[in-house]
Design a protein around this motif. Sequence first.
Motif, PDB file in Angstrom:
ATOM      1  N   GLY A  37       0.821  -1.202   0.000  1.00 23.85           N
ATOM      2  CA  GLY A  37       0.000   0.000   0.000  1.00 23.85           C
ATOM      3  C   GLY A  37       0.855   1.252   0.000  1.00 23.85           C
ATOM      4  N   GLN A  38       0.244   2.388  -0.320  1.00 24.22           N
ATOM      5  CA  GLN A  38       1.000   3.638  -0.365  1.00 24.22           C
ATOM      6  C   GLN A  38       1.473   4.085   1.012  1.00 24.22           C
ATOM      7  OE1 GLN A  38      -1.598   6.388  -2.321  1.00 24.22           O
ATOM      8  NE2 GLN A  38      -1.081   5.625  -4.371  1.00 24.22           N
ATOM      9  N   ASP A  39       0.623   3.934   2.001  1.00 29.96           N
ATOM     10  CA  ASP A  39       1.006   4.353   3.356  1.00 29.96           C
ATOM     11  C   ASP A  39       1.452   3.183   4.225  1.00 29.96           C
ATOM     12  OD1 ASP A  39      -1.478   3.217   3.408  1.00 29.96           O
ATOM     13  OD2 ASP A  39      -2.384   4.709   4.729  1.00 29.96           O
ATOM     14  N   LYS A  40       1.763   2.058   3.611  1.00 29.75           N
ATOM     15  CA  LYS A  40       2.263   0.852   4.289  1.00 29.75           C
ATOM     16  C   LYS A  40       1.316   0.400   5.412  1.00 29.75           C
ATOM     17  CE  LYS A  40       6.135   0.843   1.989  1.00 29.75           C
ATOM     18  NZ  LYS A  40       6.278  -0.027   0.863  1.00 29.75           N
ATOM     19  N   SER A  41       0.011   0.452   5.123  1.00 28.94           N
ATOM     20  CA  SER A  41      -0.969   0.029   6.125  1.00 28.94           C
ATOM     21  C   SER A  41      -1.779  -1.176   5.643  1.00 28.94           C
ATOM     22  CB  SER A  41      -1.917   1.182   6.452  1.00 28.94           C
ATOM     23  OG  SER A  41      -2.682   1.511   5.309  1.00 28.94           O
ATOM     24  N   GLN A  42      -1.268  -1.862   4.648  1.00 37.58           N
ATOM     25  CA  GLN A  42      -1.981  -3.025   4.125  1.00 37.58           C
ATOM     26  C   GLN A  42      -1.087  -4.259   4.191  1.00 37.58           C
ATOM     27  OE1 GLN A  42      -3.112  -1.979   0.146  1.00 37.58           O
ATOM     28  NE2 GLN A  42      -4.805  -0.686   0.817  1.00 37.58           N
ATOM     29  N   ILE A  43      -1.717  -5.375   4.484  1.00 36.01           N
ATOM     30  CA  ILE A  43      -1.007  -6.652   4.485  1.00 36.01           C
ATOM     31  C   ILE A  43      -1.444  -7.404   3.240  1.00 36.01           C
ATOM     32  CG2 ILE A  43      -0.730  -8.863   5.656  1.00 36.01           C
ATOM     33  CD1 ILE A  43      -1.123  -7.480   8.262  1.00 36.01           C
ATOM     34  N   GLU A  44      -0.468  -7.849   2.450  1.00 33.05           N
ATOM     35  CA  GLU A  44      -0.744  -8.624   1.247  1.00 33.05           C
ATOM     36  C   GLU A  44      -0.371 -10.068   1.529  1.00 33.05           C
ATOM     37  OE1 GLU A  44       1.553  -6.743  -1.782  1.00 33.05           O
ATOM     38  OE2 GLU A  44       0.242  -4.992  -1.869  1.00 33.05           O
ATOM     39  N   VAL A  45      -1.357 -10.955   1.437  1.00 32.00           N
ATOM     40  CA  VAL A  45      -1.177 -12.359   1.761  1.00 32.00           C
ATOM     41  C   VAL A  45      -1.409 -13.188   0.504  1.00 32.00           C
ATOM     42  CG1 VAL A  45      -2.054 -14.263   3.148  1.00 32.00           C
ATOM     43  CG2 VAL A  45      -1.964 -11.979   4.119  1.00 32.00           C
ATOM     44  N   VAL A  46      -0.504 -14.131   0.233  1.00 31.04           N
ATOM     45  CA  VAL A  46      -0.655 -15.052  -0.891  1.00 31.04           C
ATOM     46  C   VAL A  46      -0.689 -16.456  -0.318  1.00 31.04           C
ATOM     47  CG1 VAL A  46       0.384 -15.937  -2.996  1.00 31.04           C
ATOM     48  CG2 VAL A  46       0.582 -13.518  -2.445  1.00 31.04           C
ATOM     49  N   GLY A  47      -1.693 -17.235  -0.754  1.00 33.50           N
ATOM     50  CA  GLY A  47      -1.795 -18.591  -0.247  1.00 33.50           C
ATOM     51  C   GLY A  47      -2.826 -19.412  -0.989  1.00 33.50           C
ATOM     52  N   ASP A  48      -2.837 -20.680  -0.668  1.00 32.64           N
ATOM     53  CA  ASP A  48      -3.758 -21.620  -1.297  1.00 32.64           C
ATOM     54  C   ASP A  48      -4.686 -22.156  -0.213  1.00 32.64           C
ATOM     55  OD1 ASP A  48      -4.931 -23.225  -3.184  1.00 32.64           O
ATOM     56  OD2 ASP A  48      -3.423 -24.798  -3.048  1.00 32.64           O
ATOM     57  N   GLY A  49      -5.977 -21.979  -0.398  1.00 26.69           N
ATOM     58  CA  GLY A  49      -6.957 -22.469   0.570  1.00 26.69           C
ATOM     59  C   GLY A  49      -7.054 -21.620   1.820  1.00 26.69           C
ATOM     60  N   VAL A  50      -6.807 -20.332   1.715  1.00 31.50           N
ATOM     61  CA  VAL A  50      -6.865 -19.421   2.854  1.00 31.50           C
ATOM     62  C   VAL A  50      -8.318 -19.023   3.091  1.00 31.50           C
ATOM     63  CG1 VAL A  50      -6.115 -17.194   3.763  1.00 31.50           C
ATOM     64  CG2 VAL A  50      -4.585 -18.527   2.342  1.00 31.50           C
ATOM     65  N   ASP A  51      -8.777 -19.142   4.340  1.00 34.51           N
ATOM     66  CA  ASP A  51     -10.108 -18.668   4.691  1.00 34.51           C
ATOM     67  C   ASP A  51      -9.981 -17.176   4.993  1.00 34.51           C
ATOM     68  OD1 ASP A  51     -12.673 -18.238   5.500  1.00 34.51           O
ATOM     69  OD2 ASP A  51     -12.696 -19.833   7.012  1.00 34.51           O
ATOM     70  N   VAL A  52     -10.395 -16.368   4.023  1.00 35.54           N
ATOM     71  CA  VAL A  52     -10.178 -14.923   4.083  1.00 35.54           C
ATOM     72  C   VAL A  52     -10.961 -14.282   5.222  1.00 35.54           C
ATOM     73  CG1 VAL A  52     -10.345 -12.793   2.756  1.00 35.54           C
ATOM     74  CG2 VAL A  52      -9.781 -14.917   1.612  1.00 35.54           C
ATOM     75  N   ALA A  53     -12.187 -14.718   5.426  1.00 33.18           N
ATOM     76  CA  ALA A  53     -13.023 -14.136   6.473  1.00 33.18           C
ATOM     77  C   ALA A  53     -12.428 -14.397   7.851  1.00 33.18           C
ATOM     78  CB  ALA A  53     -14.433 -14.692   6.387  1.00 33.18           C
ATOM     79  N   LYS A  54     -11.974 -15.634   8.092  1.00 31.45           N
ATOM     80  CA  LYS A  54     -11.387 -15.957   9.396  1.00 31.45           C
ATOM     81  C   LYS A  54     -10.090 -15.196   9.635  1.00 31.45           C
ATOM     82  CE  LYS A  54     -13.392 -20.497  10.141  1.00 31.45           C
ATOM     83  NZ  LYS A  54     -13.139 -21.925  10.358  1.00 31.45           N
ATOM     84  N   LEU A  55      -9.288 -15.035   8.584  1.00 34.43           N
ATOM     85  CA  LEU A  55      -8.042 -14.270   8.718  1.00 34.43           C
ATOM     86  C   LEU A  55      -8.333 -12.818   9.061  1.00 34.43           C
ATOM     87  CD1 LEU A  55      -4.968 -14.011   8.513  1.00 34.43           C
ATOM     88  CD2 LEU A  55      -5.248 -13.677   6.058  1.00 34.43           C
ATOM     89  N   THR A  56      -9.320 -12.229   8.408  1.00 37.93           N
ATOM     90  CA  THR A  56      -9.678 -10.835   8.688  1.00 37.93           C
ATOM     91  C   THR A  56     -10.210 -10.680  10.106  1.00 37.93           C
ATOM     92  OG1 THR A  56     -10.239 -10.578   6.352  1.00 37.93           O
ATOM     93  CG2 THR A  56     -11.005  -8.864   7.842  1.00 37.93           C
ATOM     94  N   ILE A  57     -11.038 -11.606  10.546  1.00 39.66           N
ATOM     95  CA  ILE A  57     -11.579 -11.545  11.908  1.00 39.66           C
ATOM     96  C   ILE A  57     -10.464 -11.703  12.934  1.00 39.66           C
ATOM     97  CG2 ILE A  57     -13.031 -12.794  13.560  1.00 39.66           C
ATOM     98  CD1 ILE A  57     -14.949 -13.348  11.197  1.00 39.66           C
ATOM     99  N   LEU A  58      -9.523 -12.610  12.671  1.00 36.13           N
ATOM    100  CA  LEU A  58      -8.398 -12.801  13.596  1.00 36.13           C
ATOM    101  C   LEU A  58      -7.543 -11.541  13.695  1.00 36.13           C
ATOM    102  CD1 LEU A  58      -6.847 -14.774  15.419  1.00 36.13           C
ATOM    103  CD2 LEU A  58      -5.546 -15.454  13.409  1.00 36.13           C
ATOM    104  N   LEU A  59      -7.260 -10.925  12.551  1.00 39.02           N
ATOM    105  CA  LEU A  59      -6.484  -9.676  12.580  1.00 39.02           C
ATOM    106  C   LEU A  59      -7.256  -8.562  13.290  1.00 39.02           C
ATOM    107  CD1 LEU A  59      -4.906  -9.703   9.028  1.00 39.02           C
ATOM    108  CD2 LEU A  59      -3.668  -9.718  11.197  1.00 39.02           C
ATOM    109  N   ARG A  60      -8.563  -8.540  13.115  1.00 37.53           N
ATOM    110  CA  ARG A  60      -9.390  -7.524  13.782  1.00 37.53           C
ATOM    111  C   ARG A  60      -9.350  -7.714  15.293  1.00 37.53           C
ATOM    112  NH1 ARG A  60     -14.673  -7.788  11.107  1.00 37.53           N
ATOM    113  NH2 ARG A  60     -13.555  -6.713   9.452  1.00 37.53           N
ATOM    114  N   LYS A  61      -9.383  -8.971  15.762  1.00 36.68           N
ATOM    115  CA  LYS A  61      -9.338  -9.251  17.199  1.00 36.68           C
ATOM    116  C   LYS A  61      -7.985  -8.864  17.802  1.00 36.68           C
ATOM    117  CE  LYS A  61     -12.616 -13.060  17.509  1.00 36.68           C
ATOM    118  NZ  LYS A  61     -12.785 -14.503  17.776  1.00 36.68           N
ATOM    119  N   LYS A  62      -6.909  -9.190  17.084  1.00 34.19           N
ATOM    120  CA  LYS A  62      -5.564  -8.970  17.630  1.00 34.19           C
ATOM    121  C   LYS A  62      -5.050  -7.541  17.433  1.00 34.19           C
ATOM    122  CE  LYS A  62      -4.850 -13.336  18.701  1.00 34.19           C
ATOM    123  NZ  LYS A  62      -4.410 -13.865  19.965  1.00 34.19           N
TER     124      LYS A  62
END
Length: 122
Positions: A37-62
Motif C-alpha cells: 500500500g502507499q502508506d504501508k498500512s496493508q497486508i498482502e497475503v498469498v496462499g492456497d486455501g486461505v479462509d479470508v473471512a477468518k483471517l480478517t476476523i483474527l487480525l481484527r481481534k488482535k
Amino acid sequence: MKKKVVIKVTLNGQKSRSKALKIAVGFSGVESAGIGGQDKSQIEVVGDGVDVAKLTILLRKKMGYADLVSVADVGGEKKEEKKEEAKVQPVVWSMYGGGTPHTYIHYPSNHYQDPSCSIIYI
C-alpha cells in the motif's frame, strides 16, 4: 487455487507491523505475507486455501482494526488435464440355440477389420 488477499490494518509502528505479519504467516494456507500500500498500512497475503473471512476476523481481534480490501486469483501455472482416448472394446456374447454354441463379436463402427461387415461369425 492461489489467491492474493489485501487487508487494511492499523499499523502504527514496527512492533505492530511485525505482530500483524506473524499473525498472517501463522494462519493455515498462507504461503507468504508482506506489507504493501502507499502508506504501508496493508497486508498482502498469498496462499492456497486461505479462509479470508477468518483471517480478517483474527487480525481484527488482535490488531483492533482490519478491513478486507481485495481478493484476487494469482495468475500462475494452469495445469492442462490430458484426457485419454476411450479404448474401444468389442462386445462378445454367446448364443445357445439348437445345441451348437455360437459366438458373435461386434466391433464398433470404425474399429473393425472388414469394412463390409461389422458382425463376425466364428
